[in-house]
Design a protein around this motif. Structure first.
Motif, PDB file in Angstrom:
ATOM      1  N   THR A 192       0.829  -1.193   0.000  1.00 43.13           N
ATOM      2  CA  THR A 192       0.000   0.000   0.000  1.00 43.13           C
ATOM      3  C   THR A 192       0.866   1.246   0.000  1.00 43.13           C
ATOM      4  O   THR A 192       1.991   1.225   0.497  1.00 43.13           O
ATOM      5  N   SER A 193       0.352   2.304  -0.562  1.00 41.98           N
ATOM      6  CA  SER A 193       1.025   3.604  -0.565  1.00 41.98           C
ATOM      7  C   SER A 193      -0.044   4.693  -0.524  1.00 41.98           C
ATOM      8  O   SER A 193      -1.087   4.564  -1.189  1.00 41.98           O
ATOM      9  N   PRO A 194       0.184   5.775   0.217  1.00 41.46           N
ATOM     10  CA  PRO A 194      -0.788   6.882   0.206  1.00 41.46           C
ATOM     11  C   PRO A 194      -0.892   7.545  -1.158  1.00 41.46           C
ATOM     12  O   PRO A 194      -1.847   8.274  -1.423  1.00 41.46           O
ATOM     13  N   GLY A 195       0.084   7.270  -2.032  1.00 38.19           N
ATOM     14  CA  GLY A 195       0.054   7.834  -3.373  1.00 38.19           C
ATOM     15  C   GLY A 195      -0.736   7.018  -4.368  1.00 38.19           C
ATOM     16  O   GLY A 195      -0.771   7.367  -5.562  1.00 38.19           O
ATOM     17  N   TRP A 196      -1.372   5.933  -3.930  1.00 41.17           N
ATOM     18  CA  TRP A 196      -2.201   5.124  -4.816  1.00 41.17           C
ATOM     19  C   TRP A 196      -3.665   5.518  -4.610  1.00 41.17           C
ATOM     20  O   TRP A 196      -4.213   5.370  -3.507  1.00 41.17           O
ATOM     21  N   ILE A 197      -4.287   6.022  -5.661  1.00 42.89           N
ATOM     22  CA  ILE A 197      -5.626   6.604  -5.570  1.00 42.89           C
ATOM     23  C   ILE A 197      -6.624   5.744  -6.340  1.00 42.89           C
ATOM     24  O   ILE A 197      -6.544   5.634  -7.575  1.00 42.89           O
ATOM     25  N   PRO A 198      -7.580   5.118  -5.667  1.00 42.40           N
ATOM     26  CA  PRO A 198      -8.537   4.244  -6.355  1.00 42.40           C
ATOM     27  C   PRO A 198      -9.493   5.028  -7.248  1.00 42.40           C
ATOM     28  O   PRO A 198      -9.979   6.090  -6.873  1.00 42.40           O
ATOM     29  N   LEU A 199      -9.755   4.487  -8.429  1.00 38.93           N
ATOM     30  CA  LEU A 199     -10.729   5.054  -9.350  1.00 38.93           C
ATOM     31  C   LEU A 199     -11.846   4.062  -9.656  1.00 38.93           C
ATOM     32  O   LEU A 199     -13.017   4.434  -9.698  1.00 38.93           O
ATOM     33  N   TRP A 200     -11.476   2.811  -9.893  1.00 30.92           N
ATOM     34  CA  TRP A 200     -12.431   1.730 -10.135  1.00 30.92           C
ATOM     35  C   TRP A 200     -12.202   0.656  -9.086  1.00 30.92           C
ATOM     36  O   TRP A 200     -11.060   0.352  -8.731  1.00 30.92           O
ATOM     37  N   SER A 201     -13.281   0.060  -8.587  1.00 28.84           N
ATOM     38  CA  SER A 201     -13.178  -0.900  -7.480  1.00 28.84           C
ATOM     39  C   SER A 201     -13.875  -2.209  -7.802  1.00 28.84           C
ATOM     40  O   SER A 201     -14.933  -2.219  -8.456  1.00 28.84           O
ATOM     41  N   ASP A 202     -13.287  -3.302  -7.328  1.00 27.65           N
ATOM     42  CA  ASP A 202     -14.038  -4.556  -7.307  1.00 27.65           C
ATOM     43  C   ASP A 202     -15.279  -4.329  -6.444  1.00 27.65           C
ATOM     44  O   ASP A 202     -15.191  -3.718  -5.377  1.00 27.65           O
ATOM     45  N   PRO A 203     -16.458  -4.793  -6.859  1.00 21.43           N
ATOM     46  CA  PRO A 203     -17.670  -4.552  -6.071  1.00 21.43           C
ATOM     47  C   PRO A 203     -17.692  -5.245  -4.713  1.00 21.43           C
ATOM     48  O   PRO A 203     -18.454  -4.842  -3.833  1.00 21.43           O
ATOM     49  N   ALA A 204     -16.876  -6.282  -4.536  1.00 22.38           N
ATOM     50  CA  ALA A 204     -16.953  -7.072  -3.299  1.00 22.38           C
ATOM     51  C   ALA A 204     -15.647  -7.137  -2.523  1.00 22.38           C
ATOM     52  O   ALA A 204     -15.632  -7.592  -1.386  1.00 22.38           O
ATOM     53  N   ARG A 205     -14.539  -6.699  -3.132  1.00 20.96           N
ATOM     54  CA  ARG A 205     -13.239  -6.807  -2.476  1.00 20.96           C
ATOM     55  C   ARG A 205     -12.523  -5.458  -2.496  1.00 20.96           C
ATOM     56  O   ARG A 205     -12.795  -4.621  -3.353  1.00 20.96           O
ATOM     57  N   SER A 206     -11.609  -5.270  -1.566  1.00 18.72           N
ATOM     58  CA  SER A 206     -10.847  -4.016  -1.500  1.00 18.72           C
ATOM     59  C   SER A 206      -9.697  -4.043  -2.489  1.00 18.72           C
ATOM     60  O   SER A 206      -8.520  -3.955  -2.127  1.00 18.72           O
ATOM     61  N   ASP A 207     -10.042  -4.158  -3.769  1.00 18.10           N
ATOM     62  CA  ASP A 207      -9.072  -4.216  -4.857  1.00 18.10           C
ATOM     63  C   ASP A 207      -9.439  -3.154  -5.884  1.00 18.10           C
ATOM     64  O   ASP A 207     -10.620  -2.978  -6.208  1.00 18.10           O
ATOM     65  N   TYR A 208      -8.412  -2.480  -6.413  1.00 15.69           N
ATOM     66  CA  TYR A 208      -8.672  -1.281  -7.192  1.00 15.69           C
ATOM     67  C   TYR A 208      -7.797  -1.172  -8.441  1.00 15.69           C
ATOM     68  O   TYR A 208      -6.702  -1.728  -8.514  1.00 15.69           O
ATOM     69  N   ILE A 209      -8.295  -0.396  -9.380  1.00 17.49           N
ATOM     70  CA  ILE A 209      -7.518   0.150 -10.480  1.00 17.49           C
ATOM     71  C   ILE A 209      -7.476   1.654 -10.237  1.00 17.49           C
ATOM     72  O   ILE A 209      -8.528   2.278 -10.014  1.00 17.49           O
ATOM     73  N   GLY A 210      -6.273   2.236 -10.247  1.00 18.50           N
ATOM     74  CA  GLY A 210      -6.227   3.655  -9.939  1.00 18.50           C
ATOM     75  C   GLY A 210      -4.907   4.320 -10.265  1.00 18.50           C
ATOM     76  O   GLY A 210      -4.015   3.733 -10.887  1.00 18.50           O
ATOM     77  N   LEU A 211      -4.798   5.549  -9.833  1.00 16.39           N
ATOM     78  CA  LEU A 211      -3.636   6.394 -10.098  1.00 16.39           C
ATOM     79  C   LEU A 211      -2.474   6.038  -9.195  1.00 16.39           C
ATOM     80  O   LEU A 211      -2.662   5.750  -8.009  1.00 16.39           O
ATOM     81  N   ASP A 212      -1.282   6.107  -9.753  1.00 16.49           N
ATOM     82  CA  ASP A 212      -0.048   5.892  -8.990  1.00 16.49           C
ATOM     83  C   ASP A 212       0.733   7.206  -8.959  1.00 16.49           C
ATOM     84  O   ASP A 212       1.370   7.591  -9.936  1.00 16.49           O
ATOM     85  N   PHE A 213       0.649   7.913  -7.815  1.00 15.54           N
ATOM     86  CA  PHE A 213       1.414   9.132  -7.620  1.00 15.54           C
ATOM     87  C   PHE A 213       2.726   8.865  -6.875  1.00 15.54           C
ATOM     88  O   PHE A 213       3.413   9.802  -6.470  1.00 15.54           O
ATOM     89  N   ASP A 214       3.046   7.583  -6.697  1.00 15.58           N
ATOM     90  CA  ASP A 214       4.264   7.190  -5.978  1.00 15.58           C
ATOM     91  C   ASP A 214       5.011   6.128  -6.783  1.00 15.58           C
ATOM     92  O   ASP A 214       5.270   5.032  -6.305  1.00 15.58           O
ATOM     93  N   PRO A 215       5.342   6.436  -8.046  1.00 16.08           N
ATOM     94  CA  PRO A 215       5.958   5.424  -8.907  1.00 16.08           C
ATOM     95  C   PRO A 215       7.393   5.116  -8.508  1.00 16.08           C
ATOM     96  O   PRO A 215       8.039   5.889  -7.788  1.00 16.08           O
ATOM     97  N   ASP A 216       7.889   3.980  -8.995  1.00 21.41           N
ATOM     98  CA  ASP A 216       9.294   3.639  -8.814  1.00 21.41           C
ATOM     99  C   ASP A 216      10.139   4.496  -9.773  1.00 21.41           C
ATOM    100  O   ASP A 216       9.600   5.304 -10.535  1.00 21.41           O
ATOM    101  N   SER A 217      11.422   4.285  -9.765  1.00 24.33           N
ATOM    102  CA  SER A 217      12.366   5.179 -10.459  1.00 24.33           C
ATOM    103  C   SER A 217      12.090   5.322 -11.950  1.00 24.33           C
ATOM    104  O   SER A 217      12.311   6.390 -12.528  1.00 24.33           O
TER     105      SER A 217
END
Length: 249
Positions: free
Chosen positions: A125-150
């Protein structure tokens, strides 16, 4: 094409092909909704994300792992389209988790998939990961990554969540994700469906075509063919990786 043009094309496709999902799209977000969300996140949202939310602020009725509403029909194939309020709610649920004593053990037990090494940080988990779309039943997301690797791109689109500890890059930005979404639904792989309980299997299955009135509830796509998997397959193909080889490794 610009994000809003792609999204309008998607909405037009929904109106014809999955009318229950189209009817479940919410009214627009206003500037106050966007400002509040950005204040909570401590991040400025990309213009393409804001443009879409200011056309439709997620869904009228939405299911997430901790938020259920009767009659909610996914507005993205197999996924809930989150409003500004639910983006805030889903993001905030992870704040306390990141303060747990054993969070480092969870952080160390994750990885970037082939093709995403050096682009997505191998974290739980990272505070820079922002959910946009969610699985309807699980805490799993597609979203923005404001904390990318190098080697990553700020604002790239990734998978993350309770069951998504192997990360891939869905798209370099939200506009690219919308193009993928439009291509996917136009392929015919994600039709309108109805979830009904199968006594033999002991679980819900997706039924396509007409069903008796009052049987099951409307859905979008096949419950056994998750949209996360389609995005993963596309990510692997872009990297020249055979997904079956990766799954067996």
């Amino acid at each position: 094409m610009q994000a809003i043009e792609l999204f309008e094309d998607y909405v037009s496709w929904l109106r014809v092909n999955v009318p229950r999902a189209y009817e479940n799209l919410a009214p627009p977000a206003d500037r106050d909704d966007i400002d509040r969300l950005e204040c909570v996140l401590g991040q400025r949202l990309p213009d393409d994300v804001k443009a879409v939310l200011m056309r439709h602020n997620g869904q009228r009725l939405t299911d997430t792992a901790t938020h259920d509403e009767d009659g909610a029909v996914p507005c993205i194939p197999t996924l809930s389209f989150l409003s500004t309020g639910l983006i805030e709610e889903c993001w905030s649920e992870w704040v306390d988790l990141r303060e747990m004593d054993d969070i480092e053990d969870l952080q160390d037990d994750c990885e970037a998939m082939s093709g995403a090494e050096g682009r997505v940080r191998p974290l739980y988990t990272s505070p820079g990961w922002i959910p946009l779309w969610s699985d309807p039943a699980r805490s799993d997301y597609i979203g923005l990554d404001f904390d990318p690797d190098s080697d990553g791109i700020r604002g790239q689109i990734i998978n993350f969540g309770r069951n998504e500890d192997r990360h891939f890059v869905c798209a370099d930005n939200f506009t690219e994700l919308l193009q993928i979404l439009l291509d996917e639904v136009r392929s015919g792989q994600w039709p309108a469906s109805t979830l009904v309980f199968d006594e033999e299997k002991g679980r819900e299955i997706a039924v396509f075509g007409n069903v008796e009135d009052g049987v099951g509830h409307p859905f979008f796509g096949d419950i056994d063919e998750h949209f996360f998997n389609a995005l993963c397959s596309r990510a692997m193909a872009r990297s020249g990786i055979d997904l079956s080889d990766w799954e067996n490794s």
